[in-house]
Design a protein around this motif. Structure first.
Motif, PDB file in Angstrom:
ATOM      1  N   LEU A   7      18.747  44.363  71.300  1.00 38.93           N
ATOM      2  CA  LEU A   7      20.088  44.496  71.876  1.00 38.93           C
ATOM      3  C   LEU A   7      20.465  45.966  72.041  1.00 38.93           C
ATOM      4  O   LEU A   7      21.025  46.372  73.045  1.00 38.93           O
ATOM      5  CB  LEU A   7      21.108  43.783  70.974  1.00 38.93           C
ATOM      6  N   GLU A   8      20.136  46.788  71.022  1.00 37.97           N
ATOM      7  CA  GLU A   8      20.511  48.192  71.068  1.00 37.97           C
ATOM      8  C   GLU A   8      19.867  48.900  72.261  1.00 37.97           C
ATOM      9  O   GLU A   8      20.474  49.779  72.870  1.00 37.97           O
ATOM     10  CB  GLU A   8      20.112  48.897  69.762  1.00 37.97           C
ATOM     11  N   LEU A   9      18.643  48.512  72.614  1.00 40.31           N
ATOM     12  CA  LEU A   9      17.956  49.156  73.725  1.00 40.31           C
ATOM     13  C   LEU A   9      18.600  48.825  75.066  1.00 40.31           C
ATOM     14  O   LEU A   9      18.390  49.531  76.046  1.00 40.31           O
ATOM     15  CB  LEU A   9      16.482  48.743  73.737  1.00 40.31           C
ATOM     16  N   GLY A  10      19.365  47.729  75.101  1.00 35.59           N
ATOM     17  CA  GLY A  10      20.022  47.361  76.351  1.00 35.59           C
ATOM     18  C   GLY A  10      21.305  48.119  76.601  1.00 35.59           C
ATOM     19  O   GLY A  10      21.867  48.063  77.686  1.00 35.59           O
ATOM     20  N   ASP A  11      21.814  48.828  75.598  1.00 33.43           N
ATOM     21  CA  ASP A  11      23.052  49.594  75.715  1.00 33.43           C
ATOM     22  C   ASP A  11      22.713  51.079  75.617  1.00 33.43           C
ATOM     23  O   ASP A  11      22.223  51.544  74.587  1.00 33.43           O
ATOM     24  CB  ASP A  11      24.006  49.199  74.586  1.00 33.43           C
ATOM     25  N   PRO A  12      22.960  51.849  76.667  1.00 30.97           N
ATOM     26  CA  PRO A  12      22.567  53.264  76.651  1.00 30.97           C
ATOM     27  C   PRO A  12      23.424  54.137  75.739  1.00 30.97           C
ATOM     28  O   PRO A  12      23.037  55.256  75.421  1.00 30.97           O
ATOM     29  CB  PRO A  12      22.741  53.682  78.113  1.00 30.97           C
ATOM     30  N   SER A  14      25.224  55.459  72.236  1.00 32.72           N
ATOM     31  CA  SER A  14      24.686  55.603  70.888  1.00 32.72           C
ATOM     32  C   SER A  14      25.608  55.064  69.802  1.00 32.72           C
ATOM     33  O   SER A  14      25.210  54.957  68.652  1.00 32.72           O
ATOM     34  CB  SER A  14      24.403  57.086  70.603  1.00 32.72           C
ATOM     35  N   PHE A  15      26.861  54.725  70.139  1.00 27.45           N
ATOM     36  CA  PHE A  15      27.793  54.254  69.120  1.00 27.45           C
ATOM     37  C   PHE A  15      28.046  52.760  69.281  1.00 27.45           C
ATOM     38  O   PHE A  15      27.978  52.210  70.374  1.00 27.45           O
ATOM     39  CB  PHE A  15      29.125  55.016  69.206  1.00 27.45           C
ATOM     40  N   LYS A  16      28.332  52.120  68.141  1.00 21.37           N
ATOM     41  CA  LYS A  16      28.583  50.683  68.129  1.00 21.37           C
ATOM     42  C   LYS A  16      30.041  50.402  68.457  1.00 21.37           C
ATOM     43  O   LYS A  16      30.936  51.107  68.003  1.00 21.37           O
ATOM     44  CB  LYS A  16      28.247  50.098  66.756  1.00 21.37           C
TER      45      LYS A  16
END
Length: 299
Positions: A7-12, A14-16
């Protein structure tokens, strides 16, 4: 082509991002004509939204009387004690008295608009933790967008009021979310409750049919029972014991109104020692007995 399985790789970024989930559950949605709406000292464990297409309806909360107009929605939070009446046909000063039926496309709406109260209402829950806000009635202006949604919903309810299509469900959800988003920020104080309290809150929601003790619940978040009880009261403005009772009675109301379960079965299912204990707790919270609640007509 490379498949992205993180999932993290799909969002460019760096913060949640932290979002608040709303678990919207509808209990009913109806469009009725009423010639009697004398309902006194009602208390319900779910949200209610009222809109009248014409004037004449009134809601009383504490010492304030809301004279309902088509320009406003009236949203009532759970466990709010209130009364209603149709001023033109006001006959009773106590009890629950309702007379009317659902409007259909076969009714002459102009006639009913002149002689009855044209009443749209829906009952719903918002889930943890939005169903534990302070009691109150919130008057929301009907914007052009809300008016458009009301026209669609009431017209569809005149044609179909049982098996709703996906489009109706989506529009009703959109309508409710838009309406409650206009309530002032002071209403949503409970969204910032302590994570330990929220953890126990969710635990209670999933085990509402069990007998739950303070030591058991405190142990979930590794706290001493007395310390957790104090924390819960500070965060929720209600004791842990009373909170559990209200949750059980809220579930009981749902079963009484929307199922064929007997009072005895509901009492047993929710972990009460017997029907008499259940009835005593029910009446202390809802102000009428389970039998009266089950037999009454509430709008």
């Amino acid at each position: 082509m490379k498949f992205v399985n993180s999932l993290e790789l799909g969002d460019p970024a760096s913060f949640k991002q932290n979002f608040i989930d709303i678990n919207l559950k509808f209990l009913c949605c109806r469009y009725w004509y009423l010639n009697l709406w004398d309902c006194h000292d009602m208390v319900f464990p779910f949200w209610r939204l009222y809109w009248n297409k014409n004037e004449g309806g009134e809601i009383k909360f504490k010492e304030e009387i809301y004279k309902m107009t088509p320009d406003y929605l009236y949203i009532i939070s759970p466990f709010t004690s209130f009364s209603t009446q149709f001023a033109k046909h006001h006959n009773y000063n106590s009890g629950i008295h309702v007379s009317g039926n659902n409007l259909t496309d076969k009714h002459d709406e102009a006639y009913y608009n002149n002689n009855y109260l044209m009443h749209f209402f829906t009952h719903f829950n918002l889930g943890t933790h939005f169903d534990n806000v302070l009691p109150g009635i919130f008057k929301i202006e009907v914007t052009d967008y809300l008016k458009e949604q009301l026209i669609y919903l009431t017209e569809r309810l005149k044609i179909e009021n049982k098996d709703f299509k996906m489009t109706f469900n989506l529009k009703l959800q959109s309508f409710i979310k838009e309406a409650i988003s206009n309530i002032g920020p002071e209403l949503w104080k409970t969204i910032n409750i302590d994570d330990r309290v929220l953890t126990v809150h969710r635990y209670i929601e999933t085990r509402i049919n069990q007998k739950l003790s303070n030591p058991e619940l405190a142990g979930i978040v590794n706290m001493a029972p007395n310390s957790f009880a104090r924390l819960f009261k500070e965060e929720m403005n209600i004791t842990l014991h009373n909170f559990i009772q209200k949750k059980k009675i809220a579930k009981a109301c749902e079963l009484l109104e929307y199922s064929n379960e007997t009072i005895e079965n509901i009492s047993d299912k929710l972990g009460f020692s017997d029907r008499y204990h259940f009835s005593r707790v029910f009446k202390s919270i809802i102000e009428v007995s389970p039998a009266v609640y089950k037999s009454g007509k509430f709008t």
